[in-house]
Motif scaffolding. Structure first.
Motif, PDB file in Angstrom:
ATOM      1  N   ARG A  35       0.951  -1.105  -0.107  1.00 35.84           N
ATOM      2  CA  ARG A  35      -0.112  -0.092   0.195  1.00 35.84           C
ATOM      3  C   ARG A  35       0.651   1.197  -0.076  1.00 35.84           C
ATOM      4  O   ARG A  35       0.633   2.515  -0.646  1.00 35.84           O
ATOM      5  CB  ARG A  35      -0.917   0.116   1.175  1.00 35.84           C
ATOM      6  CG  ARG A  35      -2.014  -1.113   1.252  1.00 35.84           C
ATOM      7  CD  ARG A  35      -3.051  -0.866   2.349  1.00 35.84           C
ATOM      8  NE  ARG A  35      -3.876  -1.815   2.587  1.00 35.84           N
ATOM      9  CZ  ARG A  35      -4.858  -1.787   3.448  1.00 35.84           C
ATOM     10  NH1 ARG A  35      -5.064  -0.746   4.239  1.00 35.84           N
ATOM     11  NH2 ARG A  35      -5.775  -2.699   3.457  1.00 35.84           N
ATOM     12  N   ARG A  36       1.813   1.371   0.754  1.00 37.27           N
ATOM     13  CA  ARG A  36       2.785   2.472   0.838  1.00 37.27           C
ATOM     14  C   ARG A  36       3.478   2.450  -0.452  1.00 37.27           C
ATOM     15  O   ARG A  36       3.669   3.782  -1.107  1.00 37.27           O
ATOM     16  CB  ARG A  36       3.969   2.249   1.790  1.00 37.27           C
ATOM     17  CG  ARG A  36       3.402   2.407   3.297  1.00 37.27           C
ATOM     18  CD  ARG A  36       4.515   2.704   4.369  1.00 37.27           C
ATOM     19  NE  ARG A  36       5.287   1.336   4.415  1.00 37.27           N
ATOM     20  CZ  ARG A  36       5.364   0.539   5.495  1.00 37.27           C
ATOM     21  NH1 ARG A  36       4.460   0.495   6.121  1.00 37.27           N
ATOM     22  NH2 ARG A  36       5.884  -0.822   5.571  1.00 37.27           N
ATOM     23  N   GLU A  37       3.908   1.514  -1.147  1.00 40.30           N
ATOM     24  CA  GLU A  37       4.515   1.794  -2.507  1.00 40.30           C
ATOM     25  C   GLU A  37       3.441   2.274  -3.458  1.00 40.30           C
ATOM     26  O   GLU A  37       3.897   2.967  -4.355  1.00 40.30           O
ATOM     27  CB  GLU A  37       4.903   0.311  -3.022  1.00 40.30           C
ATOM     28  CG  GLU A  37       5.986  -0.114  -2.449  1.00 40.30           C
ATOM     29  CD  GLU A  37       7.436   0.498  -2.630  1.00 40.30           C
ATOM     30  OE1 GLU A  37       7.481   1.033  -3.772  1.00 40.30           O
ATOM     31  OE2 GLU A  37       8.189   0.239  -1.918  1.00 40.30           O
ATOM     32  N   ILE A  38       2.343   1.694  -3.701  1.00 36.84           N
ATOM     33  CA  ILE A  38       1.302   2.389  -4.600  1.00 36.84           C
ATOM     34  C   ILE A  38       1.010   3.688  -4.360  1.00 36.84           C
ATOM     35  O   ILE A  38       1.106   4.614  -5.246  1.00 36.84           O
ATOM     36  CB  ILE A  38       0.009   1.583  -4.343  1.00 36.84           C
ATOM     37  CG1 ILE A  38      -0.135   0.188  -4.731  1.00 36.84           C
ATOM     38  CG2 ILE A  38      -1.110   2.341  -5.312  1.00 36.84           C
ATOM     39  CD1 ILE A  38      -1.237  -0.610  -4.489  1.00 36.84           C
ATOM     40  N   GLU A  39       1.166   4.292  -3.133  1.00 30.87           N
ATOM     41  CA  GLU A  39       0.585   5.547  -2.769  1.00 30.87           C
ATOM     42  C   GLU A  39       1.919   6.427  -3.246  1.00 30.87           C
ATOM     43  O   GLU A  39       2.036   7.595  -3.812  1.00 30.87           O
ATOM     44  CB  GLU A  39       0.493   5.732  -1.327  1.00 30.87           C
ATOM     45  CG  GLU A  39      -0.118   7.105  -1.080  1.00 30.87           C
ATOM     46  CD  GLU A  39      -0.650   7.300   0.457  1.00 30.87           C
ATOM     47  OE1 GLU A  39      -0.442   6.606   1.362  1.00 30.87           O
ATOM     48  OE2 GLU A  39      -0.874   8.409   0.906  1.00 30.87           O
ATOM     49  N   ASN A  88      10.152   9.098   5.331  1.00 30.69           N
ATOM     50  CA  ASN A  88       9.830   7.780   6.362  1.00 30.69           C
ATOM     51  C   ASN A  88      10.271   6.544   5.529  1.00 30.69           C
ATOM     52  O   ASN A  88      10.906   5.455   6.099  1.00 30.69           O
ATOM     53  CB  ASN A  88       8.449   7.740   6.640  1.00 30.69           C
ATOM     54  CG  ASN A  88       7.944   8.900   7.791  1.00 30.69           C
ATOM     55  OD1 ASN A  88       9.207   9.472   8.299  1.00 30.69           O
ATOM     56  ND2 ASN A  88       6.955   8.985   8.201  1.00 30.69           N
ATOM     57  N   ARG A  89       9.754   6.458   4.278  1.00 34.30           N
ATOM     58  CA  ARG A  89       9.870   5.443   3.388  1.00 34.30           C
ATOM     59  C   ARG A  89      11.239   5.068   3.021  1.00 34.30           C
ATOM     60  O   ARG A  89      11.827   4.198   2.991  1.00 34.30           O
ATOM     61  CB  ARG A  89       9.095   5.665   1.937  1.00 34.30           C
ATOM     62  CG  ARG A  89       9.199   4.624   1.257  1.00 34.30           C
ATOM     63  CD  ARG A  89       8.300   5.088   0.032  1.00 34.30           C
ATOM     64  NE  ARG A  89       8.585   4.327  -1.296  1.00 34.30           N
ATOM     65  CZ  ARG A  89       8.899   5.197  -2.525  1.00 34.30           C
ATOM     66  NH1 ARG A  89       9.125   6.554  -2.538  1.00 34.30           N
ATOM     67  NH2 ARG A  89       9.121   4.194  -3.481  1.00 34.30           N
ATOM     68  N   ASN A  90      12.171   6.355   2.785  1.00 30.34           N
ATOM     69  CA  ASN A  90      13.419   6.022   2.661  1.00 30.34           C
ATOM     70  C   ASN A  90      14.374   6.216   3.920  1.00 30.34           C
ATOM     71  O   ASN A  90      15.465   6.305   3.746  1.00 30.34           O
ATOM     72  CB  ASN A  90      13.953   7.267   1.707  1.00 30.34           C
ATOM     73  CG  ASN A  90      13.345   7.460   0.283  1.00 30.34           C
ATOM     74  OD1 ASN A  90      12.526   6.314   0.101  1.00 30.34           O
ATOM     75  ND2 ASN A  90      13.757   8.367  -0.485  1.00 30.34           N
ATOM     76  N   GLU A  91      13.676   5.924   4.998  1.00 31.34           N
ATOM     77  CA  GLU A  91      14.591   5.941   6.284  1.00 31.34           C
ATOM     78  C   GLU A  91      15.585   7.338   6.330  1.00 31.34           C
ATOM     79  O   GLU A  91      16.475   6.943   6.685  1.00 31.34           O
ATOM     80  CB  GLU A  91      15.275   4.511   6.519  1.00 31.34           C
ATOM     81  CG  GLU A  91      14.013   3.547   6.798  1.00 31.34           C
ATOM     82  CD  GLU A  91      14.816   2.085   6.589  1.00 31.34           C
ATOM     83  OE1 GLU A  91      15.897   2.040   7.299  1.00 31.34           O
ATOM     84  OE2 GLU A  91      14.410   1.413   6.122  1.00 31.34           O
ATOM     85  N   VAL A  92      14.948   8.251   5.979  1.00 34.89           N
ATOM     86  CA  VAL A  92      15.693   9.604   5.995  1.00 34.89           C
ATOM     87  C   VAL A  92      15.185  10.270   7.220  1.00 34.89           C
ATOM     88  O   VAL A  92      13.898  10.601   7.255  1.00 34.89           O
ATOM     89  CB  VAL A  92      15.879  10.154   4.627  1.00 34.89           C
ATOM     90  CG1 VAL A  92      16.408  11.729   4.777  1.00 34.89           C
ATOM     91  CG2 VAL A  92      16.737   9.742   3.790  1.00 34.89           C
ATOM     92  N   ASP A  93      16.047  11.052   7.962  1.00 41.22           N
ATOM     93  CA  ASP A  93      15.455  11.759   9.024  1.00 41.22           C
ATOM     94  C   ASP A  93      15.108  13.256   8.356  1.00 41.22           C
ATOM     95  O   ASP A  93      15.979  13.866   7.923  1.00 41.22           O
ATOM     96  CB  ASP A  93      16.562  11.971  10.155  1.00 41.22           C
ATOM     97  CG  ASP A  93      15.920  13.047  11.267  1.00 41.22           C
ATOM     98  OD1 ASP A  93      15.051  12.454  11.930  1.00 41.22           O
ATOM     99  OD2 ASP A  93      16.701  14.057  11.446  1.00 41.22           O
TER     100      ASP A  93
END
Ligand SMILES: Nc1ncnc2c1ncn2[C@@H]1O[C@H](COP(=O)(O)OP(=O)(O)OP(=O)(O)O)[C@@H](O)[C@H]1O
Ligand SMILES: [Mg+2]
Length: 231
Positions: A35-39, A88-93
């Motif tokens: 779901r996160r990827e689709i969005e 968040n998705r890329n784990e970047v602050d």
């Protein structure tokens, strides 16, 4: 017409994804990830389409410069809402802040927002997991300018590419096996928009050592521009 045809299906994909998320929780981590990827991918595509359409509007002289009194704090909030999920998705602050003394500016709300979304989107995209991105807005009374600064700890840009990246369709890594998606329009639009405000955009970077983009918006010149526009 074209813009309608391109945007409508995408906006409905996004709307349905949001509806799905509201009405049912994912049954597994895999589903949540899907779901996160689709969005995220739908949003990325929407950004690209919007940039291409905007570029053709600019060329046709059909871009309006809608000057109003802009609270950059409002823009910051909206930019954060769009960029935070990507970070968040890329784990970047991702952090953003605005100094207390920043004045209201006369400018085009949507264009400034667009510039910041592009710069922060780039910063997140070109920063590997574990890195950080910071958007900072400050006022510089000595030149009566507001500075919008986007700094990242990402892959950086080589000296030889630092001018080129502001040109249309230019990407520092133009190999066919490019790892990063995009059209190469974001920075050229950001530059045109900054200049519409009587401002500028600059870059400090070194390969492997992160990048800092600074957009300077003159508070007074914007007021003059606003006057001219209305004449
Ligand atoms: N923060 C950054 N760190 C490293 N490289 C960057 C950064 N921002 C831009 N670049 C380089 O500049 C190029 C041009 O950026 P630009 O935003 O114009 O295009 P894009 O992000 O590739 O595509 P688009 O913005 O159209 O989706 C990028 O492809 C990348 O090579
Ligand atoms: Mg970009």
């Amino acid at each position: 017409m074209m813009s309608h045809e391109l945007r409508t299906p995408l906006t409905s994909i996004l709307a349905f994804t949001e509806m799905l998320n509201r009405e049912s929780s994912p049954k597994s981590e895999k589903e949540a990830q899907t779901r996160r990827e689709i969005e995220a991918n739908s949003r990325a595509l929407l950004f690209m389409i919007n940039d291409i359409l905007e570029m053709s509007r600019l060329d046709a002289g059909r871009t309006e410069f809608n000057v109003e009194t802009v609270d950059l704090g409002d823009i910051l909030g909206l930019v954060q809402a769009v960029v935070q999920p990507l970070a968040n998705r890329n784990e970047v602050d991702f952090a953003c802040d605005i100094d207390p003394g920043v004045p209201l500016v006369q400018g085009d709300f949507e264009k400034i927002r667009h510039v910041l979304e592009n710069l922060c989107g780039n910063a997140v995209k070109f920063t590997p997991a574990g890195g950080s991105v910071r958007l900072h807005i400050s006022y510089h009374p000595e030149c009566d300018e507001v500075w919008l600064r986007v700094a990242d700890t990402g892959i950086g840009i080589a000296k030889k590419d630092q001018q080129r990246v502001f040109e249309r369709f230019v990407q520092a890594d133009s190999s066919l096996s490019r790892r990063y998606n995009g059209t190469g329009l974001g920075l050229s639009l950001a530059k045109e928009y900054a200049e519409m405000h009587g401002g500028s955009i600059s870059l400090e970077s070194a390969l492997g050592e992160g990048s800092v983009f600074t957009v300077r918006i003159p508070v007074v010149e914007c007021r003059l521009d606003a006057g001219e526009e209305n004449e």
